[in-house]
Design a protein around this motif. Structure first.
Motif, mmCIF file in Angstrom:
data_model
loop_
_atom_site.group_PDB
_atom_site.id
_atom_site.type_symbol
_atom_site.label_atom_id
_atom_site.label_comp_id
_atom_site.label_asym_id
_atom_site.label_seq_id
_atom_site.Cartn_x
_atom_site.Cartn_y
_atom_site.Cartn_z
ATOM 1 N N THR A 1 -8.600 -14.089 30.938
ATOM 2 C CA THR A 1 -8.238 -13.854 32.338
ATOM 3 C C THR A 1 -7.200 -12.737 32.467
ATOM 4 O OG1 THR A 1 -6.621 -15.644 32.190
ATOM 5 C CG2 THR A 1 -8.793 -16.195 33.075
ATOM 6 N N LYS A 2 -6.234 -12.711 31.575
ATOM 7 C CA LYS A 2 -5.237 -11.637 31.615
ATOM 8 C C LYS A 2 -5.877 -10.297 31.279
ATOM 9 C CE LYS A 2 -1.138 -14.358 30.646
ATOM 10 N NZ LYS A 2 -0.011 -14.580 29.740
ATOM 11 N N TYR A 3 -6.815 -10.309 30.310
ATOM 12 C CA TYR A 3 -7.503 -9.076 29.934
ATOM 13 C C TYR A 3 -8.283 -8.516 31.119
ATOM 14 C CZ TYR A 3 -10.838 -5.998 27.584
ATOM 15 O OH TYR A 3 -11.601 -4.927 27.209
ATOM 16 N N LEU A 4 -9.051 -9.394 31.781
ATOM 17 C CA LEU A 4 -9.833 -8.942 32.939
ATOM 18 C C LEU A 4 -8.927 -8.511 34.084
ATOM 19 C CD1 LEU A 4 -12.722 -11.555 32.922
ATOM 20 C CD2 LEU A 4 -12.818 -9.169 32.202
ATOM 21 N N GLY A 5 -7.792 -9.226 34.258
ATOM 22 C CA GLY A 5 -6.831 -8.828 35.298
ATOM 23 C C GLY A 5 -6.237 -7.456 35.025
ATOM 24 N N ASN A 6 -5.904 -7.188 33.762
ATOM 25 C CA ASN A 6 -5.365 -5.874 33.407
ATOM 26 C C ASN A 6 -6.399 -4.771 33.628
ATOM 27 O OD1 ASN A 6 -2.957 -7.044 32.669
ATOM 28 N ND2 ASN A 6 -3.453 -7.126 30.485
ATOM 29 N N LYS A 7 -7.646 -5.060 33.267
ATOM 30 C CA LYS A 7 -8.703 -4.056 33.473
ATOM 31 C C LYS A 7 -8.909 -3.799 34.968
ATOM 32 C CE LYS A 7 -9.673 -3.062 29.318
ATOM 33 N NZ LYS A 7 -9.369 -1.747 28.802
ATOM 34 N N GLY B 1 -8.649 -6.468 22.301
ATOM 35 C CA GLY B 1 -7.964 -6.326 23.584
ATOM 36 C C GLY B 1 -7.688 -7.668 24.234
ATOM 37 N N ILE B 2 -8.638 -8.610 24.121
ATOM 38 C CA ILE B 2 -8.444 -9.945 24.690
ATOM 39 C C ILE B 2 -7.315 -10.672 23.959
ATOM 40 C CG2 ILE B 2 -9.532 -12.211 24.981
ATOM 41 C CD1 ILE B 2 -12.180 -10.701 25.472
ATOM 42 N N LYS B 3 -7.301 -10.546 22.626
ATOM 43 C CA LYS B 3 -6.245 -11.215 21.845
ATOM 44 C C LYS B 3 -4.864 -10.649 22.163
ATOM 45 C CE LYS B 3 -8.189 -13.133 17.683
ATOM 46 N NZ LYS B 3 -8.228 -13.077 16.235
ATOM 47 N N ASP C 1 -6.660 -4.199 37.397
ATOM 48 C CA ASP C 1 -5.499 -3.447 37.889
ATOM 49 C C ASP C 1 -5.588 -1.984 37.461
ATOM 50 O OD1 ASP C 1 -4.499 -5.713 39.052
ATOM 51 O OD2 ASP C 1 -3.139 -6.184 37.370
ATOM 52 N N GLY C 2 -6.053 -1.756 36.235
ATOM 53 C CA GLY C 2 -6.227 -0.379 35.763
ATOM 54 C C GLY C 2 -7.244 0.374 36.584
ATOM 55 N N LEU C 3 -8.332 -0.304 36.962
ATOM 56 C CA LEU C 3 -9.357 0.332 37.789
ATOM 57 C C LEU C 3 -8.810 0.668 39.176
ATOM 58 C CD1 LEU C 3 -12.355 1.158 38.219
ATOM 59 C CD2 LEU C 3 -12.734 -1.166 39.031
ATOM 60 N N ILE C 4 -8.091 -0.269 39.768
ATOM 61 C CA ILE C 4 -7.509 -0.038 41.101
ATOM 62 C C ILE C 4 -6.501 1.113 41.045
ATOM 63 C CG2 ILE C 4 -6.101 -1.075 42.923
ATOM 64 C CD1 ILE C 4 -8.982 -2.094 42.787
ATOM 65 N N ASN C 5 -5.650 1.117 40.022
ATOM 66 C CA ASN C 5 -4.677 2.211 39.887
ATOM 67 C C ASN C 5 -5.368 3.548 39.668
ATOM 68 O OD1 ASN C 5 -2.460 0.570 40.266
ATOM 69 N ND2 ASN C 5 -2.240 0.122 38.087
ATOM 70 N N TRP C 6 -6.460 3.543 38.932
ATOM 71 C CA TRP C 6 -7.203 4.785 38.697
ATOM 72 C C TRP C 6 -7.813 5.300 40.004
ATOM 73 C CZ3 TRP C 6 -12.584 5.855 38.886
ATOM 74 C CH2 TRP C 6 -12.923 7.103 38.382
ATOM 75 N N ILE C 7 -8.327 4.380 40.834
ATOM 76 C CA ILE C 7 -8.921 4.784 42.123
ATOM 77 C C ILE C 7 -7.841 5.321 43.055
ATOM 78 C CG2 ILE C 7 -10.052 3.897 44.199
ATOM 79 C CD1 ILE C 7 -11.638 2.019 42.351
ATOM 80 N N LYS C 8 -6.688 4.631 43.109
ATOM 81 C CA LYS C 8 -5.602 5.063 43.992
ATOM 82 C C LYS C 8 -4.883 6.295 43.476
ATOM 83 C CE LYS C 8 -4.485 0.575 45.996
ATOM 84 N NZ LYS C 8 -3.446 -0.452 46.110
#
Length: 144
Positions: free
Chosen positions: A100-106, A92-94, A108-115
């Motif tokens: 940093t992009k991997y953690l940013g995507n995760k 996933g990181i590759k 954003d995914g968490l925030i979208n899941w909460i919203k």
């Protein structure tokens, strides 16, 4: 017979609560009443209760050993799961282009899941169609 417990000596048995029932008493004791018939042979003196501190300590020791074993088993399970997930996380990181992009995507995914926001689904073709397209593209480039 004074008591039915043959493992405990007579001096340590509770003589007031012996196995002698009310029907087995001699006739002279019927007038003494229910509690008078079962009077203690110690003359009203009651022995103090013995504390079960050793039993309590043993129970606490066993409980602590159980907790320690559960913690070790949980840590071992966590290590096994972490080692098993290294490959997937590394991939996933590759594919995302860095940590940093991997953690940013995760994130954003968490925030979208909460919203409750849902990503639009991308229409995927099946495996056979993708392979056929690859073959057609390969055959076009190899002829030239």
């Amino acid at each position: 017979m004074i008591g039915s417990n043959f493992d405990t000596p007579i001096m340590y048995q509770d003589l007031a609560n012996s196995t002698m029932g009310p029907l087995n008493m001699p006739f002279g004791m019927y007038g003494a009443g229910l509690y008078g018939a079962y009077s203690s042979y110690l003359g009203g003196v009651q022995l103090p209760r013995q504390l079960d501190q050793d039993k309590f300590q043993t129970m606490q020791k066993k409980e602590n050993e159980g907790k320690k074993t559960m913690k070790i088993a949980g840590a071992a399970l966590a290590i096994i799961l972490a080692l098993g997930g290294i490959g997937r996380i590394r991939k996933g990181i590759k594919t995302s282009g860095g940590l940093t992009k991997y953690l940013g995507n995760k994130w954003d995914g968490l925030i979208n899941w909460i919203k409750g926001n849902k990503k639009p689904k991308i229409k995927k073709t099946n495996w056979f169609k993708r392979q056929w397209q690859k073959f057609k593209n390969w055959s076009k480039t190899s002829v030239v």
